[in-house]
Scaffold this motif. Structure first.
Motif, PDB file in Angstrom:
ATOM      1  N   LYS A 138      -7.143   6.267 -12.393  1.00 52.16           N
ATOM      2  CA  LYS A 138      -6.746   6.389 -10.991  1.00 52.16           C
ATOM      3  C   LYS A 138      -5.532   7.291 -10.816  1.00 52.16           C
ATOM      4  O   LYS A 138      -5.426   7.847  -9.928  1.00 52.16           O
ATOM      5  CB  LYS A 138      -6.554   4.898 -10.506  1.00 52.16           C
ATOM      6  CG  LYS A 138      -6.536   4.854  -9.057  1.00 52.16           C
ATOM      7  CD  LYS A 138      -6.464   3.508  -8.438  1.00 52.16           C
ATOM      8  CE  LYS A 138      -5.983   3.241  -6.860  1.00 52.16           C
ATOM      9  NZ  LYS A 138      -6.028   2.045  -6.524  1.00 52.16           N
ATOM     10  N   GLU A 139      -4.567   6.832 -11.669  1.00 53.97           N
ATOM     11  CA  GLU A 139      -3.220   7.760 -11.403  1.00 53.97           C
ATOM     12  C   GLU A 139      -3.477   9.243 -11.786  1.00 53.97           C
ATOM     13  O   GLU A 139      -2.872  10.021 -10.819  1.00 53.97           O
ATOM     14  CB  GLU A 139      -1.905   6.905 -12.367  1.00 53.97           C
ATOM     15  CG  GLU A 139      -0.741   7.536 -11.997  1.00 53.97           C
ATOM     16  CD  GLU A 139       0.315   7.001 -13.322  1.00 53.97           C
ATOM     17  OE1 GLU A 139       1.325   7.680 -13.096  1.00 53.97           O
ATOM     18  OE2 GLU A 139      -0.250   6.026 -13.988  1.00 53.97           O
ATOM     19  N   VAL A 142      -5.156  10.634  -8.711  1.00 56.43           N
ATOM     20  CA  VAL A 142      -4.168  11.157  -7.679  1.00 56.43           C
ATOM     21  C   VAL A 142      -3.475  12.333  -7.878  1.00 56.43           C
ATOM     22  O   VAL A 142      -3.429  13.186  -7.028  1.00 56.43           O
ATOM     23  CB  VAL A 142      -3.504   9.835  -7.322  1.00 56.43           C
ATOM     24  CG1 VAL A 142      -2.317  10.195  -6.461  1.00 56.43           C
ATOM     25  CG2 VAL A 142      -4.138   8.611  -6.957  1.00 56.43           C
ATOM     26  N   THR A 182      -7.453   7.348  -2.583  1.00 56.89           N
ATOM     27  CA  THR A 182      -7.304   6.486  -4.015  1.00 56.89           C
ATOM     28  C   THR A 182      -5.858   6.024  -4.369  1.00 56.89           C
ATOM     29  O   THR A 182      -5.787   5.147  -5.164  1.00 56.89           O
ATOM     30  CB  THR A 182      -7.653   7.773  -4.841  1.00 56.89           C
ATOM     31  OG1 THR A 182      -8.666   8.542  -4.597  1.00 56.89           O
ATOM     32  CG2 THR A 182      -7.801   7.444  -6.451  1.00 56.89           C
ATOM     33  N   ALA A 183      -4.901   6.520  -3.789  1.00 59.50           N
ATOM     34  CA  ALA A 183      -3.622   6.232  -4.060  1.00 59.50           C
ATOM     35  C   ALA A 183      -3.350   4.739  -3.522  1.00 59.50           C
ATOM     36  O   ALA A 183      -3.941   4.545  -2.422  1.00 59.50           O
ATOM     37  CB  ALA A 183      -2.690   7.221  -3.663  1.00 59.50           C
ATOM     38  N   GLU A 184      -2.279   4.193  -4.166  1.00 56.16           N
ATOM     39  CA  GLU A 184      -1.753   2.915  -3.634  1.00 56.16           C
ATOM     40  C   GLU A 184      -1.355   3.033  -2.147  1.00 56.16           C
ATOM     41  O   GLU A 184      -0.570   3.984  -1.745  1.00 56.16           O
ATOM     42  CB  GLU A 184      -0.704   2.330  -4.564  1.00 56.16           C
ATOM     43  CG  GLU A 184      -0.414   0.774  -3.916  1.00 56.16           C
ATOM     44  CD  GLU A 184       0.858   0.442  -4.979  1.00 56.16           C
ATOM     45  OE1 GLU A 184       1.445  -0.551  -4.548  1.00 56.16           O
ATOM     46  OE2 GLU A 184       0.928   1.173  -5.933  1.00 56.16           O
ATOM     47  N   LYS A 185      -2.067   2.253  -1.217  1.00 55.35           N
ATOM     48  CA  LYS A 185      -1.445   2.032   0.236  1.00 55.35           C
ATOM     49  C   LYS A 185       0.059   1.939   0.178  1.00 55.35           C
ATOM     50  O   LYS A 185       0.659   1.067  -0.389  1.00 55.35           O
ATOM     51  CB  LYS A 185      -2.397   1.044   0.965  1.00 55.35           C
ATOM     52  CG  LYS A 185      -1.890   1.006   2.419  1.00 55.35           C
ATOM     53  CD  LYS A 185      -2.672  -0.166   3.157  1.00 55.35           C
ATOM     54  CE  LYS A 185      -2.441  -0.175   4.755  1.00 55.35           C
ATOM     55  NZ  LYS A 185      -3.198  -1.012   5.160  1.00 55.35           N
ATOM     56  N   SER A 187       2.316   3.944  -0.770  1.00 55.18           N
ATOM     57  CA  SER A 187       2.971   4.654  -1.843  1.00 55.18           C
ATOM     58  C   SER A 187       3.589   6.002  -1.333  1.00 55.18           C
ATOM     59  O   SER A 187       2.983   6.458  -0.207  1.00 55.18           O
ATOM     60  CB  SER A 187       2.090   4.997  -3.080  1.00 55.18           C
ATOM     61  OG  SER A 187       1.032   5.788  -2.681  1.00 55.18           O
ATOM     62  N   SER A 190       0.256   8.328  -0.824  1.00 54.76           N
ATOM     63  CA  SER A 190      -0.301   8.488   0.306  1.00 54.76           C
ATOM     64  C   SER A 190       0.325   8.538   1.506  1.00 54.76           C
ATOM     65  O   SER A 190      -0.412   9.156   2.522  1.00 54.76           O
ATOM     66  CB  SER A 190      -0.858   6.913   0.122  1.00 54.76           C
ATOM     67  OG  SER A 190      -1.356   6.301   1.401  1.00 54.76           O
TER      68      SER A 190
END
Length: 299
Positions: A138-139, A142, A182-185, A187, A190
């Motif tokens: 995931k990282e 992103v 995809t990115a953390e909300k 962050s 994002s």
């Protein structure tokens, strides 16, 4: 009625005077940081020398060499472009030597982002075409989306091909949405993708709030903070607030100087603005900027 009008005028004059004083104080701080910039850079050069000394040791493993190169990249990426590319390329070769698919992907994405940032669009596209997105975590995904966004944003602005510009703009919008999904909300990645969309939609109010939120989620003494402050200044300019535009540009430039970097944008914006009322200051800032541009791109 006359009393109310007088009060309103007095309040307006006081606000203008306060803004002028704040800008004068910030410019004084920027000038002080400019006087210290060589000291900040000596510190960076000492870190680089220490890393080079460690690299000269015999019997380094590929893994250790890769780690040292990555630390050198971190030092050079805003300081000297060709050196950064050299160590990126060394690490890509080391990743292949170690047959580490994850490191190959990560290094390719990072180098592609740097290529896109420095105008090597074809090279960036070639590297991204070789990345197997299905193998990314995931990282890493992103980071891949961020790099595709950077490449296409640059192409949409600087290509002479209108068709390519339109396609790249569509892809930039697409990758903004992929980053958000995809990115953390909340962050930084994002928020930056949201910011790009707000600016694209001329939604200045949400763009300003998002840029300020970006500054809240990273340390003040960081390139990420300086970038967010720079964009906040652009939003203020779009809203017609010249004083706030200058304030954020100066704040961004102060951080750039404290970081001891050579790749920045805010100081040029300040120099351009100063041509209207302080040509000596403008020329002084332009000389600093041109010296740094030349040094960043030198071999």
């Amino acid at each position: 009625m006359k009393r109310l009008l007088f009060t309103a005028i007095f309040t307006l004059v006081a606000l203008v005077a306060s803004a002028s004083t704040r800008l004068d104080d910030l410019l004084a701080e920027l000038d002080a940081q400019l006087q210290q910039r060589n000291n900040y850079r000596v510190n960076r050069e000492q870190r680089i020398a220490s890393l080079m000394s460690m690299k000269s040791a015999e019997g380094l493993s590929a893994e250790h060499n890769y780690t040292l190169n990555q630390q050198l990249i971190d030092e050079y990426v805003t300081f000297q472009a060709d050196s950064a590319i050299t160590y990126f390329q060394q690490n890509l070769a080391l990743a292949h030597e170690m047959r580490n698919k994850s490191l190959i992907a990560v290094t390719s994405i990072d180098l592609a982002h740097f290529y896109a940032s420095t105008g090597f669009y074809f090279e960036a596209s070639q590297l991204l075409d070789m990345v197997d997105t299905l193998s990314l975590n995931k990282e890493q995904l992103v980071d891949y989306y961020i790099t595709q966004h950077k490449l296409n944003d640059e192409l949409s602005l600087y290509t002479n091909d209108e068709g390519q510009s339109h396609r790249s703009m569509q892809l930039t919008t697409y990758y903004s949405r992929r980053i958000i999904a995809t990115a953390e909300k909340g962050s930084y990645p994002s928020l930056r993708a949201h910011l790009w969309l707000f600016m694209r939609q001329n939604d200045d109010a949400n763009a300003a709030l998002t840029a300020e939120r970006m500054m809240e989620v990273v340390p003040e003494l960081s390139r990420e903070w300086a970038t967010a402050a720079f964009i906040r200044g652009l939003v203020a300019q779009q809203m017609g607030d010249d004083a706030l535009y200058m304030e954020w540009m100066i704040r961004s430039s102060i951080i750039d100087m404290r970081l001891g970097i050579r790749d920045y944008a805010a100081l040029k914006s300040i120099a351009d603005y100063c041509t209207h009322y302080d040509i000596e200051r403008s020329m002084r800032y332009m000389r600093v900027m041109m010296e740094d541009v030349q040094a960043f791109n030198s071999r």
